[in-house]
Design an enzyme around this catalytic site. Structure first.
Site, PDB file in Angstrom:
ATOM      1  N   GLY A  14      46.780  33.418  31.816  1.00  0.00           N
ATOM      2  CA  GLY A  14      46.306  34.526  32.635  1.00  0.00           C
ATOM      3  C   GLY A  14      47.017  34.560  33.979  1.00  0.00           C
ATOM      4  N   THR A  40      48.133  41.216  27.663  1.00  0.00           N
ATOM      5  CA  THR A  40      48.536  42.622  27.587  1.00  0.00           C
ATOM      6  C   THR A  40      49.316  43.094  28.814  1.00  0.00           C
ATOM      7  OG1 THR A  40      46.398  43.327  28.502  1.00  0.00           O
ATOM      8  CG2 THR A  40      46.580  43.219  26.100  1.00  0.00           C
ATOM      9  N   ASN A  93      43.451  29.252  33.258  1.00  0.00           N
ATOM     10  CA  ASN A  93      42.934  30.302  34.125  1.00  0.00           C
ATOM     11  C   ASN A  93      42.492  31.544  33.354  1.00  0.00           C
ATOM     12  OD1 ASN A  93      42.712  31.788  36.809  1.00  0.00           O
ATOM     13  ND2 ASN A  93      44.304  33.003  35.801  1.00  0.00           N
ATOM     14  N   TYR A 160      28.629  34.929  30.567  1.00  0.00           N
ATOM     15  CA  TYR A 160      29.817  34.545  31.338  1.00  0.00           C
ATOM     16  C   TYR A 160      29.541  33.261  32.109  1.00  0.00           C
ATOM     17  CZ  TYR A 160      33.244  34.626  35.133  1.00  0.00           C
ATOM     18  OH  TYR A 160      34.213  34.284  36.039  1.00  0.00           O
ATOM     19  N   ALA A 161      28.398  33.211  32.794  1.00  0.00           N
ATOM     20  CA  ALA A 161      28.043  32.022  33.566  1.00  0.00           C
ATOM     21  C   ALA A 161      27.925  30.798  32.656  1.00  0.00           C
ATOM     22  CB  ALA A 161      26.739  32.255  34.317  1.00  0.00           C
ATOM     23  N   ILE A 193      35.969  35.541  45.521  1.00  0.00           N
ATOM     24  CA  ILE A 193      37.395  35.639  45.818  1.00  0.00           C
ATOM     25  C   ILE A 193      37.815  37.099  45.760  1.00  0.00           C
ATOM     26  CG2 ILE A 193      39.711  34.858  45.223  1.00  0.00           C
ATOM     27  CD1 ILE A 193      37.783  32.588  46.051  1.00  0.00           C
TER      28      ILE A 193
END
Length: 255
Positions: A14, A40, A93, A160-161, A193
């Site tokens: 990534g 992609t 990443n 996700y967490a 971030i």
């Protein structure tokens, strides 16, 4: 003191933009040959490569879906051919929230997609890197997790967490497994971030302001803040660290 990564081959999954690009450029600035993985975003990955090359570094872009084991293995073979060596430094990443989905609306498809892109990718890219690292008796693996692993994330981000929490636990287990092989495995856990597609996509301006207001250091983080921590873990300055997670969040979360 100058951090010297000359002769090292680094893979950043990534790596086309945001944190991945900052990490790739920073490692290259210290002399590493950098493999920039993308799935992609070919043009963005090639831009990362151009930035590195224009500064006098060495890099190449490698396409591959890091949730597909066959593509992972093919990419490692391509990296070996391009750089005439094995990956010494791996930065896991690749990852994505995908979209915000409350658990009572969760589909199996969404669950699999989130877990695969975040956790499965980390596991099987690490596996692909281990044989070369073990053969040479050295390796640095840095996994990118998240503040969400500690606090459960925002609305609709529970899976996700959980995937990021799995990465944090996996980091400890893999570190124990591979310590005798000279391989150090650590993680970096970014907080809020800015300058990333993640928050541009998933965080409202109101949410951004509220998050920044909760940061003791008074600002949102930058991709370079994360890259600096990754560089430390990728270098010999961290040789006596393994199984650790560095929190990069300006004091938003303190352990």
């Amino acid at each position: 003191m100058r951090i010297d990564l000359q002769g090292k081959i680094a893979l950043v999954t990534g790596g086309s933009a945001g944190i991945g690009r900052a990490v790739a450029v920073t490692l290259a600035e210290c002399g590493a040959k950098v493999a920039v993985n993308y799935m992609t975003s070919k043009e963005a990955a090639e831009e990362t490569v151009r930035i590195i090359q224009q500064a006098g570094g060495e890099a190449a872009a490698f396409q591959g879906d890091m949730t597909d084991v066959q593509q992972i293995e093919a990419m490692f073979a391509a990296i070996g051919g391009a750089f005439a060596g094995t990956v010494d430094i791996l930065i896991n990443n690749a990852g994505n929230l995908v979209k915000r989905v409350p658990n009572d609306e969760m589909s199996e498809e969404h669950y699999n997609k989130v877990m695969d892109v975040n956790f499965k990718s980390c596991v099987f890219v690490s596996k692909a890197a281990l044989s070369g690292m073990k053969e040479q008796g050295f390796g640095k693996i840095v996994n990118i997790t998240s503040l969400a692993a500690h606090n459960g994330g925002g609305p609709g981000a529970a899976i996700y967490a959980a995937s990021k929490g799995a990465i944090m636990t996996y980091t400890k287990g893999l570190a124990k497994e591979q310590a005798s092989s000279g391989i150090r495995v650590n993680a970096v856990s970014p907080g809020f971030i800015g300058q990333t597609a993640f928050h541009a996509t998933f965080t409202s301006e109101e949410g951004r302001k509220a998050s920044v207001a909760s940061v003791p250091l008074g600002r949102e983080g930058t991709p370079q803040d994360v890259a600096n921590a990754v560089l430390f873990l990728a270098s010999n300055l961290s040789d006596y660290l393994t199984g650790e997670t560095i929190e990069v969040n300006g004091g938003m979360f303190m352990r």
